[in-house]
Design an enzyme around this catalytic site. Structure first.
Site, PDB file in Angstrom:
ATOM      1  N   LYS A  30      -3.675   8.278  -4.667  1.00  0.00           N
ATOM      2  CA  LYS A  30      -3.089   7.104  -4.009  1.00  0.00           C
ATOM      3  C   LYS A  30      -2.944   5.923  -4.968  1.00  0.00           C
ATOM      4  CE  LYS A  30      -6.001   5.098  -1.267  1.00  0.00           C
ATOM      5  NZ  LYS A  30      -6.355   3.803  -1.876  1.00  0.00           N
ATOM      6  N   THR A  31      -4.014   5.564  -5.635  1.00  0.00           N
ATOM      7  CA  THR A  31      -3.970   4.392  -6.525  1.00  0.00           C
ATOM      8  C   THR A  31      -2.972   4.605  -7.655  1.00  0.00           C
ATOM      9  OG1 THR A  31      -6.294   3.955  -6.017  1.00  0.00           O
ATOM     10  CG2 THR A  31      -5.370   2.833  -7.929  1.00  0.00           C
ATOM     11  N   ASP A  73      -2.176  -1.434   0.305  1.00  0.00           N
ATOM     12  CA  ASP A  73      -3.087  -0.297   0.171  1.00  0.00           C
ATOM     13  C   ASP A  73      -3.943  -0.181   1.442  1.00  0.00           C
ATOM     14  OD1 ASP A  73      -4.470   1.806  -0.927  1.00  0.00           O
ATOM     15  OD2 ASP A  73      -5.745   0.574  -2.211  1.00  0.00           O
ATOM     16  N   GLU A  74      -4.398   1.042   1.747  1.00  0.00           N
ATOM     17  CA  GLU A  74      -5.287   1.294   2.905  1.00  0.00           C
ATOM     18  C   GLU A  74      -4.720   0.678   4.189  1.00  0.00           C
ATOM     19  OE1 GLU A  74      -7.582   3.332   2.510  1.00  0.00           O
ATOM     20  OE2 GLU A  74      -8.617   3.108   0.596  1.00  0.00           O
ATOM     21  N   GLN A 126      -8.148   8.822   7.800  1.00  0.00           N
ATOM     22  CA  GLN A 126      -9.319   8.137   7.251  1.00  0.00           C
ATOM     23  C   GLN A 126      -9.501   6.738   7.861  1.00  0.00           C
ATOM     24  OE1 GLN A 126     -10.282   8.902   2.951  1.00  0.00           O
ATOM     25  NE2 GLN A 126      -8.158   9.587   2.878  1.00  0.00           N
ATOM     26  N   ARG A 137     -15.266  13.791   0.682  1.00  0.00           N
ATOM     27  CA  ARG A 137     -15.833  13.103  -0.484  1.00  0.00           C
ATOM     28  C   ARG A 137     -16.248  14.122  -1.544  1.00  0.00           C
ATOM     29  NH1 ARG A 137     -13.210   9.514  -0.242  1.00  0.00           N
ATOM     30  NH2 ARG A 137     -12.293  10.698   1.443  1.00  0.00           N
TER      31      ARG A 137
END
Length: 630
Positions: free
Chosen positions: A43-44, A224-225, A255, A596
């Site tokens: 994503k980043t 983001d998010e 998420q 995770r």
């Protein structure tokens, strides 16, 4: 000299190494775009490369706004961008929602009658001012009420709901306190964190020119998010988006786990309603976990109805199956987990690559004790160790003063817990009086009250504490330490005081867990000694496994993940089983925990668990059957 390199060399550098979906997301320049970025899908990387691509296509960095949820994410974004662009002087505005809100308000402070140098109150400042307002209105209350009122004010503004819709069960009307708080805040030329989002929304609704000014300035917005945005952030964004609708949102509805603090997963799911012509890109290549981990996680999350369909595919290939362990009781669960981790460390695994998660903080007590016994180095990530929590230390201080009346530190800690109106001056007067008599302060209370060493509330406070102390001292030795702790809670009104706090239920659960830890202990001194040693275990945080709640695990990754307490009532939590929406968030929480892991996941449950002092027979979480069936 050109402001930036628009050549093929630059484009090659930006697009190099991207998979087809990532490249599609990066190359999209104009118009709205929704990027569903599954766990571990880079994503980043996509956000950073997209910003670089915009700049390479001639978009001025000054016209780009990047909004994140943490300073760490914003900092990482800037560093990666510098590395790609090869320059540090052409960066866009990148920071958290709150940082951007503060920047905007400083530009427009004159519209609010504020100086541009206004103060931003943090949580402690907010609670302090709330307490002053409450006392100014002659409203007495328990410790924690001011934090609860601050939460109420913040939640109301974050969700943009009227106070009457969110007000809890207060023994007084909170409205006058909050109104006075707003008035005093304005007089102090200050704003708080909730204002940083809420006030710009109010300004935009009143000043069309202001809205247009920032739409012209920031023509390209990246968020983001996005699944974690609340109503205030959503309204803030929609006001900033201009007619070109050059907005890019990145997130994963699977998420979204912060509904309890106002986040609204519908914001990402209805993006295509807000922007019907939006481009949609789904990132499904996972660079973190093995195929087995992703298959289990996908089987689990597929049971959620309110989600966008996606299925993660592992780039790492096959690995080990997820392990589900059943134990007779929670002591065995904790003990076997500690042994398994000890064996991993002995085999050469770096402790920092091991994560241990649970749904509720109170589960950490038995786990931490198992780690201490096995000398497994651990650190509680983003929180305190069980025996360092305030409510636990308060109750242990009551035990300390009963065993040793001369323990001044313990007396200082609990003489006004719960609130009895005993201030520093009253306590100092009591200590001075006791020193003259040559006795511990608690033993001087009766004479101090008779001699009226102070007046009013302070006198009544020490008289009340004296009665409590004498009653509890008379009960020492009449049962085990667990019974005495229960009597302390009941006699002092400790439980009622905690209920008034924002996180009161969690704190009460920790109290019940402490009481459970004291069962069959008869020697208070030895019990306190063990707990003191438990608190003082010297662990190098840099060489420790990470222990945390599932909520804290978001954004992290570990080679080996252990998730404990997969039982009905714990995960899904009893508080979150009333509606399908709440159950779905609990399922997302387990999904986050599982994803995770890079290499191995171990899930466990216990047939019998001591929950808050009671031995309870448990049944496995329904989520486990969903994993297996996948």
């Amino acid at each position: 000299m050109a402001l930036y390199d628009k050549g093929e060399h630059m484009n090659d550098r930006i697009l190099d190494g991207l998979n087809p979906e990532q490249e599609r997301a990066v190359r999209h320049v104009n118009g709205p775009i929704l990027i569903f970025a599954g766990a571990g899908s880079g994503k980043t990387r996509v956000i950073v490369h997209r910003v670089a691509y915009l700049i390479s296509q001639g978009v001025s960095p000054r016209e780009i706004l990047c909004l994140t949820f943490t300073n760490k994410a914003a900092g990482e974004m800037k560093e990666r961008l510098k590395a790609i662009m090869g320059r540090a002087d052409i960066l866009p505005w990148a920071g958290t929602f709150h940082a951007f809100g503060a920047w905007l308000l400083r530009q427009e402070a004159h519209r609010l009658g504020l100086p541009s140098s206004f103060v931003i109150y943090d949580e402690a400042d907010q609670r302090s001012l709330m307490g002053k307002c409450r006392r100014e209105l002659n409203i007495n209350s328990e410790r924690g009420t001011d934090a609860s009122l601050a939460w109420l004010a913040n939640y109301s503004r974050d969700t943009m709901k009227d106070l009457t819709e969110v007000a809890g069960n207060y023994p007084f009307n909170p409205q006058p306190v909050l109104e006075l708080y707003e008035k005093r805040k304005r007089e102090n030329k200050a704003v708080d964190f909730a204002d940083l989002l809420y006030v710009p929304c109010v300004l935009f609704s009143h000043y069309d020119d202001l809205k247009q000014k920032y739409r012209n300035r920031f023509r390209y917005i990246l968020v983001d998010e996005y699944q974690d945005t609340n109503t205030a952030q959503y309204v803030f964004l929609m006001n900033l988006v201009g007619d070109e609708a050059n907005i890019c949102v990145v997130g994963d509805d699977d998420q979204s786990i912060y509904g309890w603090r106002g986040a609204n997963v519908d914001n990402i799911l209805k993006f295509r309603d807000d922007f019907p012509n939006a481009e949609v890109v789904v990132l499904e290549h996972n660079y973190r976990s093995t195929e087995e981990i992703l298959e289990a996680a996908s089987a689990l999350i597929a049971n959620n109805q309110n989600r966008a369909p996606k299925r993660l595919k592992s780039v790492q290939g096959r690995g080990k199956d997820i392990v589900v362990c059943e134990y007779m009781d929670d002591e065995k669960e904790a003990g076997h987990t500690a042994i398994a981790i000890e064996n991993l460390i002995r085999s050469g695994v770096d402790p920092r690559k091991i994560g241990v998660f649970y749904r509720v903080n109170s589960l950490s007590r038995v786990l931490e004790e198992a780690f201490v016994r096995r000398r497994v180095p651990y650190a509680v990530y983003g929180g305190m160790r069980f025996y360092e929590r305030r409510e636990v230390k308060d109750l242990l201080a009551y035990l300390r003063i009963l065993v040793n009346p001369a323990d001044t530190e313990a007396l200082d800690r609990i003489i006004n817990v719960p609130t009895r109106g005993i201030g520093e001056k009253t306590l100092a007067a009591l200590k001075a009086f006791a020193r003259k008599k040559g006795v511990p302060a608690v033993n001087a209370i009766e004479d101090a009250v008779a001699g009226r060493i102070v007046k009013g509330t302070g006198l009544r406070g020490i008289e009340s504490f004296g009665r409590v102390y004498r009653e509890l001292a008379g009960r020492v030795g009449m049962g085990d330490v667990a019974l005495l702790l229960s009597q302390i809670v009941e006699t002092t009104g400790f439980d009622k005081a905690l209920k008034a706090e924002v996180d009161g239920e969690d704190r009460l659960n920790n109290v019940k867990e402490l009481i459970a830890s004291a069962k069959d202990w008869w020697d208070i001194g030895r019990y306190l000694e063990e707990k003191a040693l438990m608190s003082a275990v010297d662990v190098d945080a840099g060489e420790s496994i990470s222990v945390m709640t599932l909520h804290m695990s978001k954004g992290l990754e570990f080679d080996h993940v252990f998730i404990l307490g997969l039982e009905e009532g714990l995960l899904p939590h009893a508080r979150s089983m009333d509606t399908s929406r709440e159950i779905e968030e609990e399922r997302r929480l387990l999904y986050v925990g599982i994803t995770r892991a890079r290499r191995e996941v171990t899930l466990s449950w216990s047939r019998q668990r001591t929950i808050y002092g009671r031995e309870v027979y448990q049944v496995p979480s329904g989520f486990l059957s969903e994993l297996v069936s996948g």
